[in-house]
Design an enzyme around this catalytic site. Structure first.
Site, mmCIF file in Angstrom:
data_model
loop_
_atom_site.group_PDB
_atom_site.id
_atom_site.type_symbol
_atom_site.label_atom_id
_atom_site.label_comp_id
_atom_site.label_asym_id
_atom_site.label_seq_id
_atom_site.Cartn_x
_atom_site.Cartn_y
_atom_site.Cartn_z
ATOM 1 N N ASN A 120 0.845 -1.174 -0.071
ATOM 2 C CA ASN A 120 -0.167 -0.085 0.059
ATOM 3 C C ASN A 120 0.917 1.201 -0.118
ATOM 4 O O ASN A 120 1.849 1.522 -0.931
ATOM 5 C CB ASN A 120 -0.989 -0.116 1.269
ATOM 6 C CG ASN A 120 -2.108 0.965 1.090
ATOM 7 O OD1 ASN A 120 -2.562 1.059 0.136
ATOM 8 N ND2 ASN A 120 -2.246 1.603 2.198
ATOM 9 N N ASN A 146 -0.927 3.655 6.435
ATOM 10 C CA ASN A 146 -0.969 4.496 5.351
ATOM 11 C C ASN A 146 0.166 5.504 5.741
ATOM 12 O O ASN A 146 1.074 5.310 6.117
ATOM 13 C CB ASN A 146 -2.614 5.015 5.609
ATOM 14 C CG ASN A 146 -3.336 4.676 4.338
ATOM 15 O OD1 ASN A 146 -2.824 4.640 3.180
ATOM 16 N ND2 ASN A 146 -4.387 4.183 4.515
ATOM 17 N N ASP A 183 -6.099 8.882 6.051
ATOM 18 C CA ASP A 183 -5.475 8.176 5.037
ATOM 19 C C ASP A 183 -4.239 8.453 4.866
ATOM 20 O O ASP A 183 -3.197 8.267 5.852
ATOM 21 C CB ASP A 183 -6.430 8.281 3.610
ATOM 22 C CG ASP A 183 -6.163 7.113 2.676
ATOM 23 O OD1 ASP A 183 -5.036 6.498 2.324
ATOM 24 O OD2 ASP A 183 -7.127 7.054 1.972
#
Length: 296
Positions: free
Chosen positions: A98, A144, A194
């Site tokens: 990610n 994140n 995020d």
């Protein structure tokens, strides 16, 4: 505020400013495409990598180090050719990489997440300058936004479902982290935290998924200082760019929005910019690795 290009990503993420070429780079995770917009030439280019693409950082030779579905690797900036480094979670086929970013010493950090967002299935890894990959934090769900303080003594990261920013003591010489503690708590009504960046005053800027906003926070006090409203709900990340690092670039997503949502948010998935936003960012660190040129 305006959209930078007439393109919308399914899951736009990971904006990074390349100061040497005056280019804003970002990824569409689900489409596996690396986007670049050169602010000098006003040219937008798209580079397909044919797999999920979580994040990139610029290398000292101008190419990219990337957090890919199958592991960490280099991407040739001109051709899109991938040279894999290693896949530390090859035994976990339901995980993907990610968000990721370079630390002040030029090492690349990136997190993993379960495709089903299984709680605790993710980790954060560090790719050092000798191309060794070290697991730094485990038992995360959606690791994140990452940032480092100007004195290189503090590392910040987000685990989205925790609605919090965690700080760690950080050793720039070794990449070691310790003394984890929560420094910011995000109200759930404001949207899930995020991606994240840091400004020249050491304040953290957080993108809010389903929150229609980017917010600025003081990590010393946990206080929210500023808010930038967006015309779309799924705000994913942000970074500073422009000649003086005074432009705020913001990525967004269309993923999971209904037809009625999209009708109300036609710009969902756009890359936005707030020119001369009133604050100044910090130059993105480059990935330092002496063998990058030979590896790509």
């Amino acid at each position: 505020m305006n959209a930078v290009v007439a393109h919308t990503s399914m899951l736009g993420e990971g904006p990074v400013w390349d100061a040497r070429t005056q280019t804003i780079c970002w990824v569409d995770i689900l489409s596996g495409v690396l986007h670049q917009f050169n602010t000098r030439t006003q040219q937008h280019t798209s580079l397909p990598v044919h797999q999920l693409l979580g994040a990139v950082a610029v290398c000292t030779n101008g190419d990219f180090v990337a957090a890919l579905q199958q592991g960490l690797g280099f991407i040739n900036r001109d051709t899109g050719a991938i040279k894999m480094i290693d896949a530390p979670e090859c035994h976990l086929p339901n995980n993907r990489f990610n968000d990721g970013k370079c630390d002040p010493a030029g090492r690349f950090w990136a997190g993993t997440v379960s495709l089903s967002e299984q709680p605790g299935a993710g980790s954060i890894y560090m790719l050092d300058n000798n191309l060794q990959i070290v697991k730094k934090i485990k038992h995360l769900t959606i690791p994140n936004g990452m940032a480092w303080s100007a004195d290189a003594r503090t590392f910040y990261y987000i685990d989205t479902p925790a609605y919090a920013v965690t700080a760690c003591d950080y050793d720039d010489a070794t990449g070691d982290i310790s003394a984890r503690r929560v420094v910011i708590r995000i109200p759930e009504k404001d949207g899930a935290p995020d991606g994240m960046t840091i400004d020249s005053e050491g304040m953290l800027w957080i993108a809010h998924w389903d929150g229609w906003q980017v917010t600025r926070w003081n990590p010393q006090t946990g206080e929210q200082l500023h808010r930038v409203a967006l015309p779309v709900a799924r705000v994913t990340s942000c970074t500073f760019g422009g000649e003086n690092l005074g432009d705020l670039y913001i990525t967004t997503a269309r993923k999971g929005l209904s037809e009625s949502d999209l009708a109300a948010q036609p710009l969902a998935g756009s890359l936005f910019v707030v020119p001369d936003c009133g604050f100044t960012g910090v130059a993105a660190a480059l990935f330092h690795e002496q063998r990058v040129a030979e590896a790509v």
